[in-house]
Design a protein around this motif. Structure first.
Motif, PDB file in Angstrom:
ATOM      1  N   MET A 168      -6.752  16.524 -15.365  1.00  0.00           N
ATOM      2  CA  MET A 168      -6.756  15.574 -14.367  1.00  0.00           C
ATOM      3  C   MET A 168      -5.423  15.312 -13.764  1.00  0.00           C
ATOM      4  O   MET A 168      -4.165  15.097 -14.293  1.00  0.00           O
ATOM      5  CB  MET A 168      -7.500  14.353 -14.910  1.00  0.00           C
ATOM      6  N   THR A 169      -5.303  15.149 -12.369  1.00  0.00           N
ATOM      7  CA  THR A 169      -4.106  14.782 -11.707  1.00  0.00           C
ATOM      8  C   THR A 169      -3.675  13.329 -11.649  1.00  0.00           C
ATOM      9  O   THR A 169      -4.666  12.698 -12.173  1.00  0.00           O
ATOM     10  CB  THR A 169      -3.959  15.413 -10.291  1.00  0.00           C
ATOM     11  N   ASP A 170      -2.462  12.945 -11.232  1.00  0.00           N
ATOM     12  CA  ASP A 170      -2.259  11.584 -11.130  1.00  0.00           C
ATOM     13  C   ASP A 170      -2.861  10.924  -9.958  1.00  0.00           C
ATOM     14  O   ASP A 170      -2.806   9.872  -9.882  1.00  0.00           O
ATOM     15  CB  ASP A 170      -0.682  11.164 -11.226  1.00  0.00           C
ATOM     16  N   ARG A 171      -3.097  11.766  -8.861  1.00  0.00           N
ATOM     17  CA  ARG A 171      -3.870  10.949  -7.654  1.00  0.00           C
ATOM     18  C   ARG A 171      -5.339  11.043  -8.132  1.00  0.00           C
ATOM     19  O   ARG A 171      -5.941  11.713  -8.816  1.00  0.00           O
ATOM     20  CB  ARG A 171      -3.382  12.251  -6.548  1.00  0.00           C
ATOM     21  N   ARG A 172      -6.085  10.471  -7.009  1.00  0.00           N
ATOM     22  CA  ARG A 172      -7.518  10.172  -7.120  1.00  0.00           C
ATOM     23  C   ARG A 172      -8.153  11.398  -6.361  1.00  0.00           C
ATOM     24  O   ARG A 172      -9.303  11.409  -6.707  1.00  0.00           O
ATOM     25  CB  ARG A 172      -7.822   8.995  -6.269  1.00  0.00           C
ATOM     26  N   GLY A 173      -7.127  12.403  -5.726  1.00  0.00           N
ATOM     27  CA  GLY A 173      -7.978  13.674  -5.134  1.00  0.00           C
ATOM     28  C   GLY A 173      -8.766  13.196  -4.203  1.00  0.00           C
ATOM     29  O   GLY A 173      -8.310  12.743  -3.139  1.00  0.00           O
ATOM     30  N   VAL A 174     -10.077  13.304  -4.104  1.00  0.00           N
ATOM     31  CA  VAL A 174     -10.858  13.206  -2.965  1.00  0.00           C
ATOM     32  C   VAL A 174     -11.555  11.776  -3.604  1.00  0.00           C
ATOM     33  O   VAL A 174     -12.117  11.391  -4.628  1.00  0.00           O
ATOM     34  CB  VAL A 174     -12.080  14.086  -2.731  1.00  0.00           C
ATOM     35  N   VAL A 175     -11.754  10.911  -2.495  1.00  0.00           N
ATOM     36  CA  VAL A 175     -12.362   9.721  -2.625  1.00  0.00           C
ATOM     37  C   VAL A 175     -13.528   9.706  -1.710  1.00  0.00           C
ATOM     38  O   VAL A 175     -13.403  10.163  -0.678  1.00  0.00           O
ATOM     39  CB  VAL A 175     -11.511   8.396  -2.096  1.00  0.00           C
ATOM     40  N   ALA A 176     -14.696   9.217  -2.289  1.00  0.00           N
ATOM     41  CA  ALA A 176     -16.070   9.073  -1.479  1.00  0.00           C
ATOM     42  C   ALA A 176     -16.652   7.572  -1.636  1.00  0.00           C
ATOM     43  O   ALA A 176     -16.595   6.966  -2.509  1.00  0.00           O
ATOM     44  CB  ALA A 176     -16.943  10.139  -1.965  1.00  0.00           C
ATOM     45  N   GLY A 177     -17.221   7.124  -0.409  1.00  0.00           N
ATOM     46  CA  GLY A 177     -17.769   5.740  -0.351  1.00  0.00           C
ATOM     47  C   GLY A 177     -19.318   5.876  -0.657  1.00  0.00           C
ATOM     48  O   GLY A 177     -19.961   6.810   0.070  1.00  0.00           O
TER      49      GLY A 177
ATOM     50  N   ALA B 122      -8.174   2.640  -1.678  1.00  0.00           N
ATOM     51  CA  ALA B 122      -8.456   3.827  -2.547  1.00  0.00           C
ATOM     52  C   ALA B 122      -7.519   4.987  -1.837  1.00  0.00           C
ATOM     53  O   ALA B 122      -7.289   5.822  -2.466  1.00  0.00           O
ATOM     54  CB  ALA B 122      -9.992   4.249  -2.840  1.00  0.00           C
ATOM     55  N   ALA B 123      -7.469   5.002  -0.677  1.00  0.00           N
ATOM     56  CA  ALA B 123      -6.931   6.077   0.153  1.00  0.00           C
ATOM     57  C   ALA B 123      -5.465   6.235   0.076  1.00  0.00           C
ATOM     58  O   ALA B 123      -4.900   7.497   0.240  1.00  0.00           O
ATOM     59  CB  ALA B 123      -7.503   6.259   1.644  1.00  0.00           C
ATOM     60  N   ARG B 124      -4.779   5.227  -0.535  1.00  0.00           N
ATOM     61  CA  ARG B 124      -3.382   5.220  -0.744  1.00  0.00           C
ATOM     62  C   ARG B 124      -2.893   6.499  -1.495  1.00  0.00           C
ATOM     63  O   ARG B 124      -1.676   6.869  -1.353  1.00  0.00           O
ATOM     64  CB  ARG B 124      -2.818   3.866  -1.287  1.00  0.00           C
ATOM     65  N   ASP B 125      -3.777   7.062  -2.687  1.00  0.00           N
ATOM     66  CA  ASP B 125      -3.146   8.066  -3.439  1.00  0.00           C
ATOM     67  C   ASP B 125      -4.460   9.073  -3.326  1.00  0.00           C
ATOM     68  O   ASP B 125      -4.605   9.694  -4.439  1.00  0.00           O
ATOM     69  CB  ASP B 125      -2.892   7.427  -4.852  1.00  0.00           C
ATOM     70  N   ALA B 126      -4.948   9.186  -2.255  1.00  0.00           N
ATOM     71  CA  ALA B 126      -6.046  10.394  -2.014  1.00  0.00           C
ATOM     72  C   ALA B 126      -5.688  11.374  -1.315  1.00  0.00           C
ATOM     73  O   ALA B 126      -4.819  10.912  -0.179  1.00  0.00           O
ATOM     74  CB  ALA B 126      -7.348   9.630  -1.805  1.00  0.00           C
ATOM     75  N   GLU B 127      -6.033  12.566  -1.301  1.00  0.00           N
ATOM     76  CA  GLU B 127      -6.077  13.526  -0.572  1.00  0.00           C
ATOM     77  C   GLU B 127      -7.013  13.385   0.751  1.00  0.00           C
ATOM     78  O   GLU B 127      -6.486  14.112   1.761  1.00  0.00           O
ATOM     79  CB  GLU B 127      -6.283  15.012  -1.137  1.00  0.00           C
ATOM     80  N   LEU B 128      -8.115  12.851   0.452  1.00  0.00           N
ATOM     81  CA  LEU B 128      -9.227  13.219   1.570  1.00  0.00           C
ATOM     82  C   LEU B 128      -9.909  11.975   1.083  1.00  0.00           C
ATOM     83  O   LEU B 128     -10.238  11.581   0.212  1.00  0.00           O
ATOM     84  CB  LEU B 128      -9.996  14.204   1.623  1.00  0.00           C
ATOM     85  N   VAL B 129     -10.813  10.945   2.456  1.00  0.00           N
ATOM     86  CA  VAL B 129     -11.521  10.111   1.984  1.00  0.00           C
ATOM     87  C   VAL B 129     -12.885  10.506   2.771  1.00  0.00           C
ATOM     88  O   VAL B 129     -12.643  10.851   4.093  1.00  0.00           O
ATOM     89  CB  VAL B 129     -10.940   8.857   2.584  1.00  0.00           C
ATOM     90  N   VAL B 130     -14.081  10.390   2.329  1.00  0.00           N
ATOM     91  CA  VAL B 130     -15.228  10.819   2.802  1.00  0.00           C
ATOM     92  C   VAL B 130     -16.108   9.812   2.695  1.00  0.00           C
ATOM     93  O   VAL B 130     -16.379   9.022   1.775  1.00  0.00           O
ATOM     94  CB  VAL B 130     -15.858  12.025   2.061  1.00  0.00           C
TER      95      VAL B 130
END
Length: 280
Positions: free
Chosen positions: A1-10, A95-103
């Motif tokens: 697992m990375t330190d980032r949240r990767g992709v975030v979905a609502g 949540a998007a502060r450390d995400a690559e993409l928000v969906v």
């Protein structure tokens, strides 16, 4: 697992948000990053008969978040469910502060059901620090289409579009809209043909560095006559994803979301990804 949240979905329990979570799960799987499913809840103080205890409200919210995570696990394994405090847009922007993409889905449970796009999607597209994808009618076929006008945001969109095309093994269609009033009339005052050739060459030049970086992506460049909104809406009819910049070259520079990207979010037939210009 990375330190980032990767992709975030609502996720809010609606059918649209469930479709968005599954789309985000596929995105996370293709990128090889974790998926974080966020459900926002707001704690309202209440007194008197009929007030719902805060613990019960939180328990319901946790159940909704867990339900969203289960939708995602149908597609990918590295899934985490979290509760965000405050309104949906506030929780997802955080949540998007450390995400690559928000969906997010095109419509949630709140607001007026007759609206085509919910307020959360618009607010995220304007303010989120990472790219935002609003999912409507997910598709597994068709090209990735990107609108390019040379603005800083559209160049970010071009890079995102190449990434998405490579991930999906899809063709990429890079489009510049050519204004109808630039076409030659009976008494041309400018060299319209020369200007159009210049526009075609400029688009090819903007695309070339990305061709070199992603040699396995099949790319088609087009300069199409018509207003940008209509040109891209037409291209989106057969696309699996439409990618645009948050702000183009026209309009008021103080706005965070331009009129074209706003219109595409509301009316495009496919999922729409919005990229922002670098904040520095």
């Amino acid at each position: 697992m990375t330190d980032r949240r990767g992709v975030v979905a609502g996720y809010d329990g609606s059918e649209q948000s469930a479709a968005a979570v599954r789309w985000a799960a596929e995105e996370a799987r293709l990128r090889g990053v974790p998926l974080t499913v966020v459900h926002a809840w707001e704690m309202y103080a209440g007194v008197g008969w009929g007030a719902i205890p805060v613990a019960d409200l939180r328990a319901v919210a946790e159940e909704v978040a867990a339900e969203g995570a289960e939708h995602a696990r149908e597609v990918t394994g590295d899934v985490h469910a979290v509760l965000g405090r405050g309104g949906p847009a506030t929780a997802l922007i955080e949540a998007a502060r450390d995400a690559e993409l928000v969906v997010v889905g095109s419509r949630g449970r709140g607001g007026f059901t007759e609206l085509v796009l919910g307020s959360t999607g618009v607010e995220l597209a304007a303010h989120a620090p990472s790219p935002v994808t609003v999912v409507r009618e997910p598709r597994a076929e068709g090209p990735v289409v990107v609108g390019v006008d040379g603005s800083a945001a559209s160049l970010e969109a071009l890079g995102l579009a190449f990434t998405e095309a490579r991930l999906r093994g899809a063709e990429l269609s890079a489009i510049t809209a050519w204004p109808p009033d630039a076409e030659p009339g009976p008494v041309p005052l400018v060299d319209a043909d020369g200007l159009r050739e210049f526009a075609e060459g400029r688009l090819a030049g903007l695309v070339e560095p990305w061709r070199e970086k992603y040699p396995d992506v099949a790319v088609r460049t087009e300069v199409i006559t018509g207003p940008p909104r209509q040109v891209l809406l037409t291209a989106a009819k057969d696309a699996r994803l439409l990618v645009v910049g948050s702000r183009g070259l026209g309009g008021f520079r103080g706005l965070l979301l331009g009129s074209v990207s706003n219109a595409l979010l509301h009316h495009a037939a496919c999922p729409v990804a919005v990229a922002h210009a670098p904040r520095d």
